[in-house]
Design a protein around this motif. Structure first.
Motif, PDB file in Angstrom:
ATOM      1  N   ARG A 109       0.780  -1.081   0.018  1.00 45.12           N
ATOM      2  CA  ARG A 109      -0.057   0.017   0.051  1.00 45.12           C
ATOM      3  C   ARG A 109       0.772   1.306  -0.143  1.00 45.12           C
ATOM      4  O   ARG A 109       1.885   1.236   0.663  1.00 45.12           O
ATOM      5  N   LEU A 110       0.587   2.169  -0.426  1.00 44.14           N
ATOM      6  CA  LEU A 110       1.209   3.462  -0.525  1.00 44.14           C
ATOM      7  C   LEU A 110       0.721   4.305   0.755  1.00 44.14           C
ATOM      8  O   LEU A 110      -0.686   4.591   0.969  1.00 44.14           O
ATOM      9  N   VAL A 111       1.543   4.492   1.545  1.00 48.47           N
ATOM     10  CA  VAL A 111       1.068   5.317   2.630  1.00 48.47           C
ATOM     11  C   VAL A 111       2.260   6.557   3.026  1.00 48.47           C
ATOM     12  O   VAL A 111       3.448   6.338   2.589  1.00 48.47           O
ATOM     13  N   LEU A 112       1.791   7.663   3.794  1.00 46.43           N
ATOM     14  CA  LEU A 112       2.725   8.530   3.979  1.00 46.43           C
ATOM     15  C   LEU A 112       3.566   8.050   5.397  1.00 46.43           C
ATOM     16  O   LEU A 112       3.314   7.289   6.234  1.00 46.43           O
ATOM     17  N   ASN A 113       4.856   8.798   5.318  1.00 45.13           N
ATOM     18  CA  ASN A 113       5.769   8.414   6.397  1.00 45.13           C
ATOM     19  C   ASN A 113       5.531   9.223   7.561  1.00 45.13           C
ATOM     20  O   ASN A 113       5.547  10.631   7.400  1.00 45.13           O
ATOM     21  N   GLU A 114       4.815   8.635   8.505  1.00 42.76           N
ATOM     22  CA  GLU A 114       4.324   9.490   9.564  1.00 42.76           C
ATOM     23  C   GLU A 114       5.489  10.077  10.507  1.00 42.76           C
ATOM     24  O   GLU A 114       5.342  11.291  11.050  1.00 42.76           O
ATOM     25  N   GLU A 115       6.516   9.615  10.529  1.00 45.00           N
ATOM     26  CA  GLU A 115       7.716  10.197  11.234  1.00 45.00           C
ATOM     27  C   GLU A 115       8.079  11.768  10.537  1.00 45.00           C
ATOM     28  O   GLU A 115       8.414  12.478  11.129  1.00 45.00           O
ATOM     29  N   ALA A 116       8.170  11.446   9.165  1.00 42.28           N
ATOM     30  CA  ALA A 116       8.380  12.662   8.470  1.00 42.28           C
ATOM     31  C   ALA A 116       7.475  13.827   8.809  1.00 42.28           C
ATOM     32  O   ALA A 116       7.731  15.100   8.722  1.00 42.28           O
ATOM     33  N   LEU A 117       6.199  13.571   8.711  1.00 42.82           N
ATOM     34  CA  LEU A 117       5.099  14.144   9.149  1.00 42.82           C
ATOM     35  C   LEU A 117       5.084  14.890  10.289  1.00 42.82           C
ATOM     36  O   LEU A 117       5.084  16.051  10.614  1.00 42.82           O
ATOM     37  N   LYS A 118       5.625  14.426  11.304  1.00 39.96           N
ATOM     38  CA  LYS A 118       5.951  14.655  12.651  1.00 39.96           C
ATOM     39  C   LYS A 118       7.038  15.807  12.614  1.00 39.96           C
ATOM     40  O   LYS A 118       7.178  16.850  13.356  1.00 39.96           O
ATOM     41  N   LYS A 119       8.074  15.387  11.809  1.00 39.97           N
ATOM     42  CA  LYS A 119       9.370  16.377  11.727  1.00 39.97           C
ATOM     43  C   LYS A 119       8.934  17.552  11.069  1.00 39.97           C
ATOM     44  O   LYS A 119       9.527  18.738  11.348  1.00 39.97           O
ATOM     45  N   ALA A 120       7.897  17.604  10.279  1.00 41.44           N
ATOM     46  CA  ALA A 120       7.614  18.765   9.598  1.00 41.44           C
ATOM     47  C   ALA A 120       7.006  19.709  10.548  1.00 41.44           C
ATOM     48  O   ALA A 120       6.845  20.885   9.946  1.00 41.44           O
ATOM     49  N   LYS A 121       6.432  19.321  11.612  1.00 46.86           N
ATOM     50  CA  LYS A 121       5.829  20.441  12.654  1.00 46.86           C
ATOM     51  C   LYS A 121       6.821  21.010  13.297  1.00 46.86           C
ATOM     52  O   LYS A 121       6.632  21.839  14.008  1.00 46.86           O
ATOM     53  N   SER A 122       8.142  20.660  13.108  1.00 47.93           N
ATOM     54  CA  SER A 122       9.350  21.342  13.947  1.00 47.93           C
ATOM     55  C   SER A 122      10.344  22.028  12.883  1.00 47.93           C
ATOM     56  O   SER A 122       9.878  22.114  11.819  1.00 47.93           O
ATOM     57  N   SER A 123      11.276  22.559  13.524  1.00 50.55           N
ATOM     58  CA  SER A 123      12.271  23.280  12.485  1.00 50.55           C
ATOM     59  C   SER A 123      11.597  24.235  11.538  1.00 50.55           C
ATOM     60  O   SER A 123      11.703  24.445  10.408  1.00 50.55           O
ATOM     61  N   LEU A 124      10.864  25.076  12.237  1.00 49.07           N
ATOM     62  CA  LEU A 124       9.980  25.975  11.476  1.00 49.07           C
ATOM     63  C   LEU A 124      10.829  27.010  10.697  1.00 49.07           C
ATOM     64  O   LEU A 124      10.538  27.606   9.560  1.00 49.07           O
ATOM     65  N   ASP A 125      12.065  27.169  11.168  1.00 43.88           N
ATOM     66  CA  ASP A 125      12.834  28.071  10.765  1.00 43.88           C
ATOM     67  C   ASP A 125      13.378  27.829   9.191  1.00 43.88           C
ATOM     68  O   ASP A 125      13.975  28.710   8.555  1.00 43.88           O
ATOM     69  N   ASP A 126      13.283  26.466   8.951  1.00 47.01           N
ATOM     70  CA  ASP A 126      13.536  25.969   7.504  1.00 47.01           C
ATOM     71  C   ASP A 126      12.586  26.333   6.552  1.00 47.01           C
ATOM     72  O   ASP A 126      12.736  25.942   5.430  1.00 47.01           O
ATOM     73  N   GLY A 127      11.492  26.717   6.790  1.00 41.24           N
ATOM     74  CA  GLY A 127      10.286  27.226   5.874  1.00 41.24           C
ATOM     75  C   GLY A 127      10.023  26.091   4.850  1.00 41.24           C
ATOM     76  O   GLY A 127       9.490  25.199   5.535  1.00 41.24           O
ATOM     77  N   ALA A 128      10.010  26.345   3.935  1.00 40.81           N
ATOM     78  CA  ALA A 128       9.583  25.276   2.554  1.00 40.81           C
ATOM     79  C   ALA A 128      10.338  23.962   2.829  1.00 40.81           C
ATOM     80  O   ALA A 128       9.967  23.059   2.196  1.00 40.81           O
ATOM     81  N   VAL A 129      11.629  23.704   3.428  1.00 45.50           N
ATOM     82  CA  VAL A 129      12.450  22.657   3.455  1.00 45.50           C
ATOM     83  C   VAL A 129      12.013  21.766   4.588  1.00 45.50           C
ATOM     84  O   VAL A 129      12.219  22.031   5.718  1.00 45.50           O
TER      85      VAL A 129
END
Length: 184
Positions: free
Chosen positions: A13-33
């Protein structure tokens, strides 16, 4: 070897990487990265984009000069198109510089090294046919560079790839127009 953002298939199945989604919630200074586009290739993409930025800036300068120096029977219409092309190339440069900063890099506008970093040449001809020819050569060089970039970037950075593809389309239109003018 799996990358840190690679999705792990669960029973095909195609599923999203939940750990990467959690990391996206941090490091806000990285903006689009986000973790998806924070790979070992980011610096390489920034370098490729800075080469393209230099190319676009040289093209702006060449087209501007040709706009002001075009002379001859067909020159008023062609001179105006040179100006339109210069403005479009400036738009490309602006979009590239913006993407470089989004990726955490610094756009290189240093005029002292602009020509050596550019893929295209500057041309100071006063002959209208030579101006058209020089611009066609530069557009063809840009087409080749952007085509290679699309291949190199692949699925590593979809946003940058789309940007490059959009600019590539504009450069192909410029080349076709210039080819037509050269035949006049």
């Amino acid at each position: 070897m799996a990358s840190k953002t690679e999705n792990k298939p669960s029973s095909d199945r195609l599923v999203l990487n939940e750990e990467a989604l959690k990391k996206a919630k941090s490091s806000l200074d990285d903006g689009a990265v986000t973790p998806h586009n924070d790979g070992p290739w980011v610096k390489d993409i920034i370098d490729l984009l800075n080469g393209s930025l230099a190319t676009e800036l040289v093209c702006v300068l060449r087209y501007k000069r040709h706009h002001y120096m075009a002379d001859g029977l067909a020159s008023p219409a062609i001179a105006e198109e040179f100006l339109v092309h210069a403005q479009e190339e400036q738009g490309h440069a602006d979009r590239i510089a913006e993407r470089i900063t989004q990726l955490g890099g610094e756009p290189d506008f240093n005029p002292a090294t602009l020509l050596e970093r550019s893929h295209a040449d500057y041309n100071d001809s006063n002959d209208l046919k030579e101006m058209i020819r020089a611009n066609l050569i530069a557009e063809r060089v840009a087409i080749e560079a952007y085509s290679q970039m699309v291949d190199l970037i692949g699925d590593k950075d979809p946003t940058t790839r789309r940007l490059v593809e959009e600019i590539l389309n504009d450069e192909q239109e410029h080349a076709e127009e210039l080819k037509t003018w050269l035949a006049l």
